[in-house]
Design a protein around this motif. Structure first.
Motif, PDB file in Angstrom:
ATOM      1  N   TRP A 263       0.841  -1.192   0.000  1.00  0.00           N
ATOM      2  CA  TRP A 263       0.000   0.000   0.000  1.00  0.00           C
ATOM      3  C   TRP A 263       0.876   1.243   0.000  1.00  0.00           C
ATOM      4  CZ3 TRP A 263      -5.195  -0.587  -0.438  1.00  0.00           C
ATOM      5  CH2 TRP A 263      -5.781  -1.788  -0.033  1.00  0.00           C
ATOM      6  N   ASP A 264       0.205   2.354  -0.165  1.00  0.00           N
ATOM      7  CA  ASP A 264       0.830   3.676  -0.041  1.00  0.00           C
ATOM      8  C   ASP A 264       1.664   3.733   1.236  1.00  0.00           C
ATOM      9  OD1 ASP A 264       1.229   6.460   0.530  1.00  0.00           O
ATOM     10  OD2 ASP A 264      -0.467   6.956  -0.746  1.00  0.00           O
ATOM     11  N   GLY A 265       2.900   4.231   1.119  1.00  0.00           N
ATOM     12  CA  GLY A 265       3.765   4.342   2.289  1.00  0.00           C
ATOM     13  C   GLY A 265       3.214   5.266   3.352  1.00  0.00           C
ATOM     14  N   GLY A 266       2.304   6.162   2.967  1.00  0.00           N
ATOM     15  CA  GLY A 266       1.732   7.092   3.925  1.00  0.00           C
ATOM     16  C   GLY A 266       0.868   6.439   4.974  1.00  0.00           C
ATOM     17  N   VAL A 267       0.377   5.230   4.709  1.00  0.00           N
ATOM     18  CA  VAL A 267      -0.418   4.521   5.706  1.00  0.00           C
ATOM     19  C   VAL A 267       0.435   4.214   6.932  1.00  0.00           C
ATOM     20  CG1 VAL A 267      -1.737   2.413   6.153  1.00  0.00           C
ATOM     21  CG2 VAL A 267      -1.917   3.548   3.930  1.00  0.00           C
ATOM     22  N   TYR A 268       1.709   3.942   6.704  1.00  0.00           N
ATOM     23  CA  TYR A 268       2.628   3.630   7.807  1.00  0.00           C
ATOM     24  C   TYR A 268       3.264   4.899   8.364  1.00  0.00           C
ATOM     25  CZ  TYR A 268       6.594   1.566  10.288  1.00  0.00           C
ATOM     26  OH  TYR A 268       7.506   1.224  11.248  1.00  0.00           O
TER      27      TYR A 268
END
Length: 370
Positions: A215-220
């Motif tokens: 997924w998008d790295g922004g989720v982490y």
């Protein structure tokens, strides 16, 4: 305002996601760095989502090599501007999905293809050259950990790593931008790679499943901090770094009226709230480090010259100069509120976001750097 010599060395940069808004805002930061001869001092760059598109463009438009400051200003930035203002990644991807609906569950793959056809993204991670280490961040669905791509390796500490992965640059960029709901996960086939356990792996380590979902790295972590900064011992920079720049072009979380029933908008709102809270916690940690050590700058989209000069309590002559030269508060807010999208921007919006990124960097440095 001329005359201040830039004494920044061994710089690590962390760039947030935020679609095309983030791509252009971060280009403004790189323009400021280049005008001050500082691209040569960059040692590490860590990117998420729209920032990964930004850095991928920079490499693509300089023959897969990190550019000098002079080359960036004279050739790379003008070339990127032309590509962004000429091609619409999002519309092209939607049209592709309409013509080929069987790709609906592989939207990141469609994005990757459009990055190749529309923006000219080419080559693989192994083709990158130069002394800068670029880390592209995703989130592994199966482990919930940060999955990173770089020239040396890819993986996360739970599933292990692949040394010198031969994977298309377009796919790396698309995986980093796989925002839940809107785009979805990038499906990485693991069978073509040799996986090795990390030093944190358990004794019964086994290779990952045949498919892992990124997924998008922004989720982490929408700031992508882990490649340049560690929170241990009240915060320290990674080895080889003396200074860090964190550039946050995340969307503003404003008031929202919930829609009836289950909708993608409601689900996206919950994701936005969660990501905003994670980012806020990391912001505090970063700001504490910067205030204590004076070894960094934190840049936030929407920060006007009026706000920066007021909060920093800079000298009156500097404040007057910056207020005369920089965007107004309303224009800064307009840049901040530009929608999170991959659609082609208007030229006026491109210039606004580019100028705003440049001015936030310049104002922050002039007002805070001692």
């Amino acid at each position: 305002m001329k005359g201040r010599r830039m004494e920044l060395h061994n710089i690590g940069i962390a760039l947030s996601g935020g679609g095309i808004r983030a791509t252009i805002f971060h280009l403004g930061l790189f323009k400021w760095l280049a005008e001050n001869g500082l691209l040569e001092e960059v040692k590490r760059v860590s990117t998420v989502s729209g920032a990964s598109l930004c850095v991928g463009l920079i490499y693509t438009h300089n023959d897969l090599t990190w550019p000098s400051s002079k080359t960036f200003l004279s050739a790379v930035l003008p070339s990127i501007e032309k590509v962004i203002l000429t091609n619409d990644i999002q519309t092209s991807a939607v049209l592709r999905l309409i013509r080929s609906p069987y790709y609906w569950n592989k939207k990141p793959n469609v994005i990757a293809r459009q990055l190749e056809h529309q923006w000219g993204i080419h080559g693989s991670l192994t083709d990158l050259s130069g002394s800068v280490a670029w880390y592209t961040n995703c989130t592994t669905y199966e482990t919930g950990k940060r999955f990173r791509f770089c020239k040396e390796n890819m993986g996360d500490y739970k599933i292990g790593y692949v040394e010198h992965p031969d994977i298309p640059l377009s796919h790396v960029m698309a995986a980093s931008a796989g925002f839940p709901v809107l785009i979805g996960p990038y499906c990485l086939s693991t069978s073509g790679y040799k996986w090795s356990p990390s030093k944190y792996s358990s004794a019964d380590y086994s290779a990952p499943d045949k498919i892992i979902h990124l997924w998008d790295g922004g989720v982490y972590d929408n700031l992508g901090l882990e490649s340049i900064f560690t929170p241990e011992n009240a915060g320290t920079l990674k080895d080889g770094l003396d200074y860090m720049i964190v550039s946050n072009a995340s969307a503003s979380i404003g008031p929202y009226r919930r829609q009836a029933g289950f909708t993608y908008s409601n689900l996206k709102r919950l994701l936005d709230i969660s990501m905003d809270q994670v980012t806020s916690l990391r912001n505090r940690m970063v700001m504490d480090f910067i205030i204590r050590t004076n070894q960094g700058m934190y840049l936030k989209i929407g920060s006007s010259a009026e706000k920066i000069t007021s909060v920093s309590k800079c000298p009156d002559d500097l404040r007057t100069h910056l207020l005369q030269e920089c965007l107004s508060t309303s224009d800064s807010e307009k840049a901040m509120n530009y929608k999170t999208t991959l659609q082609k921007p208007k030229e006026s919006d491109y210039q606004l976001l580019l100028r705003h990124g440049y001015e936030v960097a310049n104002c922050t440095y002039l007002c805070y750097q001692k």
